[in-house]
Design a protein around this motif. Structure first.
Motif, PDB file in Angstrom:
ATOM      1  N   CYS A   6      -9.712 -10.134  -0.711  1.00  0.00           N
ATOM      2  CA  CYS A   6     -10.458  -9.789   0.189  1.00  0.00           C
ATOM      3  C   CYS A   6     -11.119 -10.658   0.934  1.00  0.00           C
ATOM      4  O   CYS A   6     -11.482 -11.815   0.517  1.00  0.00           O
TER       5      CYS A   6
ATOM      6  N   TRP B 158      -0.185  -6.019   8.939  1.00  0.00           N
ATOM      7  CA  TRP B 158      -0.625  -6.099   8.514  1.00  0.00           C
ATOM      8  C   TRP B 158      -0.731  -7.469   8.185  1.00  0.00           C
ATOM      9  O   TRP B 158      -2.143  -8.598   8.359  1.00  0.00           O
TER      10      TRP B 158
ATOM     11  N   ARG C  79      -3.939  -9.746   8.917  1.00  0.00           N
ATOM     12  CA  ARG C  79      -4.803 -10.813   7.826  1.00  0.00           C
ATOM     13  C   ARG C  79      -4.857 -12.017   8.936  1.00  0.00           C
ATOM     14  O   ARG C  79      -6.397 -12.944   8.795  1.00  0.00           O
TER      15      ARG C  79
ATOM     16  N   LYS D 290       1.326  -0.951  -0.100  1.00  0.00           N
ATOM     17  CA  LYS D 290      -0.064   0.284  -0.047  1.00  0.00           C
ATOM     18  C   LYS D 290       1.448   1.574  -0.131  1.00  0.00           C
ATOM     19  O   LYS D 290       0.614   2.099  -0.554  1.00  0.00           O
TER      20      LYS D 290
ATOM     21  N   ASP E 212      -7.480   0.108  -7.564  1.00  0.00           N
ATOM     22  CA  ASP E 212      -6.584   0.137  -6.393  1.00  0.00           C
ATOM     23  C   ASP E 212      -4.765   0.580  -6.262  1.00  0.00           C
ATOM     24  O   ASP E 212      -4.476   0.088  -6.439  1.00  0.00           O
TER      25      ASP E 212
HETATM   26  C1  HEM Z   1     -19.286  -6.569  -2.874  1.00  0.00           C
HETATM   27  C2  HEM Z   1     -18.685  -6.298  -0.998  1.00  0.00           C
HETATM   28  C3  HEM Z   1     -17.230  -6.113  -1.542  1.00  0.00           C
HETATM   29  C4  HEM Z   1     -15.432  -5.891  -2.960  1.00  0.00           C
HETATM   30  C5  HEM Z   1     -16.408  -5.794  -3.867  1.00  0.00           C
HETATM   31  C6  HEM Z   1     -14.304  -5.898  -1.969  1.00  0.00           C
HETATM   32  C7  HEM Z   1     -13.514  -5.891  -2.392  1.00  0.00           C
HETATM   33  C8  HEM Z   1     -12.457  -5.583  -1.843  1.00  0.00           C
HETATM   34  C9  HEM Z   1     -11.299  -5.367  -2.007  1.00  0.00           C
HETATM   35  C10 HEM Z   1     -11.197  -4.682  -3.537  1.00  0.00           C
HETATM   36  C11 HEM Z   1     -10.270  -5.703  -1.283  1.00  0.00           C
HETATM   37  C12 HEM Z   1      -8.576  -4.528  -1.180  1.00  0.00           C
HETATM   38  C13 HEM Z   1      -8.846  -3.819  -1.036  1.00  0.00           C
HETATM   39  C14 HEM Z   1      -7.317  -3.091  -1.188  1.00  0.00           C
HETATM   40  O1  HEM Z   1      -6.627  -3.418   0.400  1.00  0.00           O
HETATM   41  O2  HEM Z   1      -6.945  -2.882  -1.498  1.00  0.00           O
HETATM   42  C15 HEM Z   1     -10.570  -5.871  -0.184  1.00  0.00           C
HETATM   43  C16 HEM Z   1     -10.103  -6.298   0.755  1.00  0.00           C
HETATM   44  C17 HEM Z   1     -10.858  -6.978   1.835  1.00  0.00           C
HETATM   45  N1  HEM Z   1     -11.949  -6.710   2.474  1.00  0.00           N
HETATM   46 FE1  HEM Z   1     -13.672  -6.527   1.269  1.00  0.00          FE
HETATM   47  N2  HEM Z   1     -14.807  -6.072  -0.128  1.00  0.00           N
HETATM   48  C18 HEM Z   1     -16.628  -6.551  -0.260  1.00  0.00           C
HETATM   49  C19 HEM Z   1     -17.230  -7.288   1.056  1.00  0.00           C
HETATM   50  C20 HEM Z   1     -16.473  -6.720   2.381  1.00  0.00           C
HETATM   51  C21 HEM Z   1     -17.024  -7.557   3.192  1.00  0.00           C
HETATM   52  C22 HEM Z   1     -18.379  -7.488   3.614  1.00  0.00           C
HETATM   53  C23 HEM Z   1     -15.732  -7.291   4.854  1.00  0.00           C
HETATM   54  C24 HEM Z   1     -15.806  -7.786   5.612  1.00  0.00           C
HETATM   55  C25 HEM Z   1     -16.913  -7.281   6.345  1.00  0.00           C
HETATM   56  C26 HEM Z   1     -15.017  -6.856   3.633  1.00  0.00           C
HETATM   57  C27 HEM Z   1     -13.423  -7.233   4.110  1.00  0.00           C
HETATM   58  C28 HEM Z   1     -12.434  -6.978   3.955  1.00  0.00           C
HETATM   59  C29 HEM Z   1     -10.629  -6.774   4.098  1.00  0.00           C
HETATM   60  C30 HEM Z   1     -10.896  -7.298   5.949  1.00  0.00           C
HETATM   61  C31 HEM Z   1      -9.709  -6.652   2.835  1.00  0.00           C
HETATM   62  C32 HEM Z   1      -9.074  -6.248   3.445  1.00  0.00           C
HETATM   63  C33 HEM Z   1      -7.382  -7.769   2.895  1.00  0.00           C
HETATM   64  C34 HEM Z   1      -6.355  -7.069   3.187  1.00  0.00           C
HETATM   65  O3  HEM Z   1      -5.859  -6.279   2.778  1.00  0.00           O
HETATM   66  O4  HEM Z   1      -5.472  -8.313   4.001  1.00  0.00           O
HETATM   67  N3  HEM Z   1     -15.145  -7.040   2.254  1.00  0.00           N
HETATM   68  N4  HEM Z   1     -12.021  -5.715  -0.653  1.00  0.00           N
END
Ligand code: HEM
Length: 538
Positions: free
Chosen positions: A487, A137, A141, A113, A414
């Motif tokens: 995600c 992180w 994670r 990031k 992103d």
């Molecule tokens: C349609 C719904 C969702 C989409 C399209 C989505 C998409 C994404 C994307 C693109 C990232 C990467 C962001 C980045 O760090 O650059 C991400 C990370 C993450 N998302 Fe989702 N997300 C969705 C819903 C959720 C929900 C409902 C949760 C939990 C309640 C969640 C939890 C997380 C977490 C914890 C990360 C961080 C992962 C990491 O950095 O290791 N997401 N999500």
């Protein structure tokens, strides 16, 4: 000397000075013109927006800021990779799956990031999982992956998502009776916030009711999310922060409200858990809490996990950020898509009716001969058929959600920082300190990724010849990111989307208000300005 002569010699010396100044000025201007001309000439074969000295492509970016994702898409039609040079940063935009795989997985360690992103987002997201790299992180994670996989959390979420979908359908039913115009996005935002607060922290904040009450936390969250984004295009944001003016003043005020809410929640929850632990000791029976905050508070009791109140605050905010806006965005674009593609809405409806038939619930729901059941009872009975396993059978609904996410990815672009000079698989050179950003919004519209009908909304593209749902490579369908930082909430998001949309599509028809402009706001997520519609029951 006579006064007249004195004056004339003074004027002639002034004339000479003026003349010199004129020559110098003309010379400097010519040099500048030559420099600018050469600067632009050197870019004649460069792909992407042309830059100007010092300000780079800032003016063009600002002029297109309101439609930035489409502006980038237009450039991607010319080139799979291009640079946007800004006064403070150079961004390399990529849309080719091979490049994306290289950045997100193969050379993951070179594309964190980054410090710049961390500084921009720190006041808001702190050191939460979204905004950290390295060991910080990795540790979050590891713990979060484990907790997200838990069956208890999934069961708890299923109940919560069902309950809130039922509240929403009650509100829509009322609106259908009065023929009232509603802002669907507003309702969906309230539903996802309420449910993420319940799943995340075990609290009911009650923003989704008929009265649509104002909620300080919800407003502050929205305000912070919008204003923090402005930092990405305003190199003077630190000065604004120092002077506490404009968007920075709004950001600071909203962060204060957010912090008050979250720290109160943490202290309250800790006290409750303490109380529960005491009563468990006394009664010998345990009342386990399944919300995410309680799980992390329990983990914080182990000093090895190094979880302070500040870390818990950051976890909460990152969760709300992760779960609320992303899921709301998907819901909203989905509803919009089925309004403008009525054939898709009909196919989903037919799938749901078949599902009912297969569950032998027909007589208690749609075609109840006496019509004796109230609408609410019918919806509740239908909802009781929906759980993690049964929702898995609704493959056309699943495909329609996926198709929505392809064209309207909740995180439309992103960025990652470049640690060391590198060469991407397509030969593009990136320099240390620059940014590489993959752009799911544009990737979903590229013919080289999805074929000639890339820009059409077509859920059928997700089925193979045998009629089975066929997922795509996560480096092409990048909506949930890919590689080690994929995600964590993907399954949870699909669960809520399918649960709610199954109920909505079974019992309601949505009608777009004519001439209602549908546009997105510039935020970290692809949020619509608003979605005004009317609704009828079916
Ligand atoms: C349609 C719904 C969702 C989409 C399209 C989505 C998409 C994404 C994307 C693109 C990232 C990467 C962001 C980045 O760090 O650059 C991400 C990370 C993450 N998302 Fe989702 N997300 C969705 C819903 C959720 C929900 C409902 C949760 C939990 C309640 C969640 C939890 C997380 C977490 C914890 C990360 C961080 C992962 C990491 O950095 O290791 N997401 N999500």
């Amino acid at each position: 000397m006579e006064p007249v002569n004195q004056l004339s010699s003074l004027f002639s010396s002034l004339d000479r000075n003026d003349y010199k100044i004129q020559i110098i000025t003309t010379f400097v201007i010519s040099i500048l013109f030559a420099y600018v001309f050469l600067h632009r000439w050197n870019q004649r074969n460069v792909k992407g927006p042309k830059s100007w000295p010092i300000i780079g492509a800032l003016v063009e970016l600002l002029m297109n800021y309101h439609r930035m994702h489409d502006w980038l898409t237009d450039y991607f039609l010319e080139s799979k990779t291009f640079k946007v040079i800004l006064p403070n940063i150079t961004i390399n935009f990529i849309a080719e799956p091979a490049n994306v795989e290289y950045v997100l997985k193969t050379n993951f360690n070179n594309y964190p990031k980054g410090e710049a992103f961390h500084e921009l987002m720190e006041g808001f997201l702190g050191d939460g999982i979204f905004n950290s790299d390295g060991e910080m992180w990795r540790q979050q994670r590891k713990i979060s992956s484990y907790e997200f996989a838990s069956r208890n959390l999934r069961n708890f979420s299923t109940t919560v998502f069902r309950d809130y979908a039922l509240i929403l359908s009650g509100i829509l039913h009322q609106a259908s009776i009065c023929g009232k115009e509603i802002d669907m996005q507003e309702l969906l935002m309230r539903m996802t916030l309420d449910s993420i607060c319940k799943v995340g922290f075990g609290v009911e904040i009650g923003t989704l009711t008929h009265e649509l009450p104002d909620n300080r936390f919800a407003k502050a969250f929205e305000c912070a999310s919008t204003n923090v984004m402005l930092r990405f295009v305003n190199p003077l944001w630190r000065i604004k922060r120092f002077l506490n003016v404009g968007s920075e003043a709004l950001l600071a005020q909203s962060i204060q409200v957010i912090d008050e809410f979250t720290y109160n929640l943490i202290h309250k929850r800790k006290a409750e858990l303490h109380q529960v632990a005491k009563s468990n000791d006394n009664n010998g029976n345990s009342k386990v809490k399944h919300d995410i905050l309680s799980i992390f508070i329990e983990l914080s009791e182990n000093p090895d996990n190094n979880l302070t109140d500040k870390s818990l605050r950051d976890i909460i905010i990152n969760f709300v950020m992760a779960g609320r806006d992303t899921t709301t965005s998907t819901f909203t674009w989905f509803i919009y898509m089925i309004m403008v593609n009525t054939n898709v809405a009909e196919k989903i409806y037919n799938e749901l009716i078949t599902f009912e038939d297969n569950n032998q619930a027909k007589e208690v729901i749609g075609s109840n001969p006496e019509g004796s059941k109230s609408f609410a009872e019918k919806v509740t009975q239908f909802a009781s058929l929906l759980n993690y396993d049964s929702l898995g059978k609704l493959s056309y609904l699943h495909a329609t959600i996926t198709e929505t996410l392809r064209l309207y990815p909740a995180v439309p672009q992103d960025p990652k920082e470049v640690l060391e000079d590198d060469v991407l698989p397509d030969g593009a050179e990136v320099r240390a300190g620059e940014v590489v950003a993959y752009v799911p919004y544009a990737m979903g519209r590229m013919v080289y990724n999805w074929g000639p009908d890339a820009t059409s909304f077509n859920p059928n593209r997700w089925f193979n010849e045998e009629g089975l749902f066929q997922s795509a490579s996560p480096f092409k369908f990048t909506t949930f990111q890919a590689g080690p930082r994929t995600c964590l909430g993907k399954d949870s998001a699909y669960l809520q989307l399918k649960m709610t949309l199954a109920i909505l599509c079974r019992f309601f028809k949505f009608h777009l208000i004519s001439n209602h402009p549908v546009t997105y706001k510039m935020m970290t997520t692809l949020t619509m300005e608003r979605l005004k519609l009317t609704v009828t029951t079916r």
